[in-house]
Design an enzyme around this catalytic site. Structure first.
Site, mmCIF file in Angstrom:
data_model
loop_
_atom_site.group_PDB
_atom_site.id
_atom_site.type_symbol
_atom_site.label_atom_id
_atom_site.label_comp_id
_atom_site.label_asym_id
_atom_site.label_seq_id
_atom_site.Cartn_x
_atom_site.Cartn_y
_atom_site.Cartn_z
ATOM 1 C CG HIS A 1 0.222 6.260 -0.815
ATOM 2 N ND1 HIS A 1 -0.510 7.424 -0.753
ATOM 3 C CD2 HIS A 1 -0.659 5.258 -0.551
ATOM 4 C CE1 HIS A 1 -1.774 7.146 -0.467
ATOM 5 N NE2 HIS A 1 -1.891 5.837 -0.348
ATOM 6 C CB ILE B 1 -7.767 8.587 1.168
ATOM 7 C CG1 ILE B 1 -7.967 8.605 2.676
ATOM 8 C CG2 ILE B 1 -8.133 7.233 0.588
ATOM 9 C CD1 ILE B 1 -7.822 9.948 3.310
ATOM 10 C CG HIS C 1 -1.825 1.187 1.281
ATOM 11 N ND1 HIS C 1 -2.357 1.650 2.457
ATOM 12 C CD2 HIS C 1 -2.262 2.052 0.331
ATOM 13 C CE1 HIS C 1 -3.084 2.725 2.227
ATOM 14 N NE2 HIS C 1 -3.038 2.993 0.943
ATOM 15 C CG HIS D 1 -4.481 3.809 -3.681
ATOM 16 N ND1 HIS D 1 -5.666 4.468 -3.428
ATOM 17 C CD2 HIS D 1 -3.713 3.963 -2.567
ATOM 18 C CE1 HIS D 1 -5.615 5.010 -2.213
ATOM 19 N NE2 HIS D 1 -4.443 4.721 -1.676
ATOM 20 C CG ASN E 1 -7.008 3.160 0.933
ATOM 21 O OD1 ASN E 1 -6.189 3.377 1.837
ATOM 22 N ND2 ASN E 1 -8.128 3.850 0.827
#
Length: 905
Positions: free
Chosen positions: A571, A905, A566, A758, A762
């Site tokens: 990110h 997020i 993740h 993602h 997530n």
């Protein structure tokens, strides 16, 4: 290409005007017509409507009877409708500043606009420009309550001005404003749209004019000569000079190592190593330029949340997103405050003593003894409001995982199902050699062979031998051995944390489910009992040990999911591509326009993560087994395993051995686990995305020479490799960027990672992971051996022993409140298959995107059908969660579905 990228067609213009609430001034321009009037007038014929636009062009000519010695250039009056977005909620200070700016505007401290043409003025040898003109009616519209306000600006230019290609803005007010769009009409070429979506700073913070380009895309070599200097100047300004501390109002993009996670000024316990460099490789982040810490010059001083840390101004969250996070922060504060109070007043309440106490978090919330609760309610007004609303203090939303079957998590088939359709469906691999072998240095970590033997699993293979099962592609493995083992001594020395390096082998059953058949728990070689092998139980004690072993596998999985799959892979590894894009690709570049929605909010959420998620003492360290070693594990994976050429979905599935190339299959791949929800649904979206990017790239790059000649594109990719991912700059696996196919492949992978990948990792965190016994992020005990004192505890009270290994109350609720926020969609989310109006002025690209959006909607319908198919037992059945994480659309909130365009997020 120039013809196709010309002015917007008539229908698109109407739609743009309605969506931006613009006002049209008729000939004579004294009266402004509201949106309502505009909509009423649109009921007339197109010819009549077009006449309003045509009437805006006033051509001044000498009278026919007047003798003309020399013909003067005709003048053309054109008007701009400027849409400004205001904040819905303002502090008292902001309200005062707004009023002061309105009065200042009235006395000449205006917002000034200047048109810049695409043609060179033969006299000045520079771009043709209009005179500066002030934005009208700022004072008159100061008290309007609407979020979007449309102003006007009027220009007079020579009839030979040509087509406007840019517009310069100078803000003489005292505060910034958000410029959404500008529509200029009155030119023979038709209306020209400028999609701005940017904060324009005050003259005191940004003394130069801001430049916005029309939304017509240009490759660098095709840019009109008049705009080339501006294009280069804008990029130079956004790169900055790499010096000094950045102000929050800046728009400068630059790189730095991760040297801001620790805070040695608070003590040794908060010191953390620098990530990035030869010793601990890592992607680069956005540079803030803050001064060094007092006690360690290699560490950047910290800014603690909620004080904002620097990201370029336009990367910050918009108001709706900020409100969602603020509400989440308040909710988290209360959800953490009350358990802490409970634990301090009633220390014994820290421990969960029975499974129903987990259930009560979702049924009743956290309860105190009556007298204590009343006392707290009187002391904390917000708790009083909650009590008045009829809510308990404080109830958590029920996770989806236990709504269909409260005890599903105990079953082995559910344990296997989650490796294919859970929070972390990207670690399952095909077992290709038996026994498994470690790649760690045997001189340091001991013999590389696993302790698992054929006799452990022979009876679990439906009559096959191990080799027969391997050849038939029936054995799969979750292997967390090598990523954890080097760190286990340090982890197990921490107070209240215990971990193994785990391996789990699964058998693919005839009905398509995965059945765990053996678990290996490893400790470093110097431990007295370094390896332990468990198999499915046939008696009571073995059942509890087996459940504990599965819990340790889940804790390993939770750490790798959060730190590697993740955070790192979606990110952190994307941020260098974003920073380099803003430094090297003009806003006019068609590739920048393609990537823009997939870069939204990434830098801001990453900056917030460095403040309170992945920092020393942050949520990741407090909630996951590795604790203060967490980011070192992330760095080790990046150094040894991350490869950009294997980050796309097909390449990843092939790497893990769960798919093979097969031209006869719809997506060119044959899955070796046919019912693999993550991969099945992912390939639908990957195929649609790949087709779109190939077509889009082909529109602008007809040949390899065109790709190689694009200096901005080549500079972007070179900077990503040599600076943004500089610790891997010499790796041989970086894809080339020589052909249109190379570019389409790179872009498809980037967009996949930012969107679907993602989302899959997530948005299931709370719905699946908030029920702690199902997926504990941290464990506090190892499995007891027969001679251990804890073994008697296990035999005497297995329920209490099992729960004693789980996180205690405050640790559990802290974790739950954070993943609650991380799993929430905000109301301003933009999903895969959606884009803002006016994202490009190229009608060909718009048409291609519409076709892509149609495929995305078709994929969503197919996913719905799959979730109703009883033959797909990993997503359909009694008590089985449907797999919705690849469903593109979603309403706001925690939905366990929805694919935002970006890591938002």
């Amino acid at each position: 290409m120039a013809a196709a990228g010309a002015a917007l067609n008539f229908r698109h213009l109407q739609k743009t005007f309605l969506s931006t609430q613009t006002s049209v001034f008729l000939a004579g321009g004294q009266q402004s017509h509201s949106l309502l009037h505009l909509k009423q007038r649109n009921t007339a014929s197109s010819k009549a409507w077009r006449s309003h636009v045509t009437a805006a062009m006033i051509v001044e000519r000498p009278a026919a009877s007047t003798p003309v010695e020399t013909e003067k250039p005709a003048k053309l009056k054109v008007r701009a409708a400027v849409t400004v977005r205001r904040k819905r909620k303002q502090s008292m200070r902001e309200k005062i500043e707004t009023q002061l700016d309105a009065f200042a505007d009235r006395i000449g401290q205006n917002i000034l606009f200047q048109l810049i043409g695409t043609e060179i003025d033969p006299r000045t040898k520079r771009a043709k420009t209009s005179k500066e003109t002030a934005l009208k009616d700022w004072y008159r519209k100061k008290d309007l309550k609407t979020e979007k306000v449309v102003y006007t600006a009027e220009f007079t230019v020579d009839s030979g001005f040509g087509e406007p290609g840019a517009i310069a803005v100078l803000n003489k007010h005292h505060k910034e404003f958000y410029l959404e769009s500008i529509v200029v009409e009155g030119f023979p070429c038709g209306p020209v749209l400028f999609t701005c979506d940017s904060w324009v700073q005050s003259l005191k913070d940004q003394p130069k004019q801001r430049i916005f380009f029309a939304n017509k895309p240009y490759l660098p070599s095709e840019t009109p000569m008049a705009l080339r200097e501006l294009r280069e100047r804008e990029l130079k300004e956004m790169r900055g000079d790499g010096k000094g501390e950045r102000k929050l109002c800046d728009r400068i993009y630059d790189f730095a190592v991760y040297n801001d996670l620790g805070n040695p000024d608070k003590g040794l316990g908060f010191a953390r190593p620098v990530l990035g460099g030869d010793e601990r490789p890592y992607p680069r982040r956005c540079r803030t330029g803050r001064p060094p810490a007092n006690t360690d010059p290699s560490i950047e001083s910290r800014v603690e949340y909620p004080t904002p840390t620097y990201v370029p101004r336009d990367e910050a969250f918009e108001e709706t997103k900020q409100e969602m996070l603020s509400e989440g922060a308040m909710k988290a504060l209360l959800h953490n405050l009350v358990p802490s109070i409970v634990a301090s007043i009633e220390p014994k309440s820290r421990e969960f003593k029975a499974f129903h106490e987990f259930d009560n978090l979702f049924k009743e919330g956290i309860r105190l003894k009556k007298g204590i609760e009343d006392h707290l309610v009187n002391k904390i007004p917000l708790l009083n409001k909650i009590q008045d609303s009829g809510e308990s203090i404080l109830r958590y939303d029920t996770p989806r995982i236990i709504t269909k079957d409260k005890f599903a998590w105990l079953r082995d088939d559910e344990f296997g199902r989650q490796t294919l359709a859970g929070i972390n469906p990207v670690n399952i691999e095909r077992l290709q050699a038996f026994p498994p072998v470690s790649k760690l240095d045997p001189a340091i970590y001991g013999p590389p062979e696993s302790a698992i033997r054929e006799e452990h699993i022979a009876g679990q293979l439906n009559g096959m031998t191990v080799q027969e099962a391997i050849q038939a592609n029936k054995l799969f493995i979750l292997d967390f051995h090598d990523i954890y083992l080097p760190f286990l001594d340090r982890i197990n020395a921490l107070d209240g944390r215990k971990a193994y390096a785990t391996r789990t082998i699964f058998f693919l059953t005839p009905i398509g489910t995965l059945k765990p058949i053996v678990i290996e728990l490893s400790l470093p070689e110097m431990a007295s009992r370094s390896k332990r092998v468990l198999t499915p139980p046939s008696e009571a004690t073995g059942n509890w040990l087996w459940q504990l072993a599965k819990a340790h596998v889940s804790a390993n999985d939770a750490g790798v999911h959060q730190l590697v799959n993740h955070w790192l892979r979606t990110h952190a590894c994307i941020e260098p591509f974003i920073v380099a894009a803003h430094r090297q690709l003009s806003a006019m570049h068609p590739i920048f326009k393609l990537l823009k929605p997939h870069m939204r909010y990434n830098m801001e959420i990453n900056a917030i993560a460095r403040q309170f998620l992945i920092n020393a003492g942050g949520v990741i360290e407090s909630s996951f087994t590795p604790g203060p070693i967490s980011m070192e594990i992330s760095s080790a994976f990046y150094a040894e395993h991350w490869r950009f050429d294997r980050e796309g979905l097909p390449a990843d599935l092939i790497r893990r051995g769960v798919a093979v190339e097969d031209a006869g299959e719809p997506h060119g791949l044959r899955l070796l686990i046919p019912d693999y929800p993550y991969a099945n649904d992912g390939l639908l979206l990957w195929s649609a995305l790949e087709s779109f990017t190939v077509d889009y790239v082909g529109t602008y790059y007809p040949s390899s020479a065109a790709v190689q000649a694009d200096v901005e594109l080549q500079s972007w990719y070179a900077e990503v490799v040599t600076v943004g991912h500089g610790d891997h700059r010499h790796a041989p696996w970086w894809p080339n960027l020589d052909t249109p196919a190379d570019l389409a492949s790179i872009l498809t992978t980037l967009i996949w990672l930012a969107s679907a990948q993602h989302a899959a990792l997530n948005f299931g965190q709370y719905p699946i992971g908030a029920y702690i016994p199902c997926r504990p992020p941290i464990l506090r005990r190892l499995l007891p051996e027969v001679e251990d004192p804890d073994y008697d505890y296990l035999l005497t009270d297995p329920h209490r022993y099992y729960l004693s290994t789980m996180p205690e109350l405050t640790m559990a609720t802290t974790f739950m409140t954070v993943i609650d926020t991380l799993s929430t969609h905000s109301a301003d989310e933009e999903y895969l298959g959606e884009r803002r109006e006016g994202w490009t002025g190229d009608s060909r690209a718009v048409k291609m995107f519409d076709e892509f959006a149609t495929k995305v909607r078709a994929a969503e319908e197919e996913i719905k059908r799959r979730n109703r198919n009883p033959d797909m037992r990993n997503r359909c059945g009694a008590g089985v969660m449907s797999y919705d994480l690849m469903t593109p659309s979603s309403p706001p909130g925690i939905t366990c579905r929805g694919i935002p365009n970006s890591c938002s997020i």
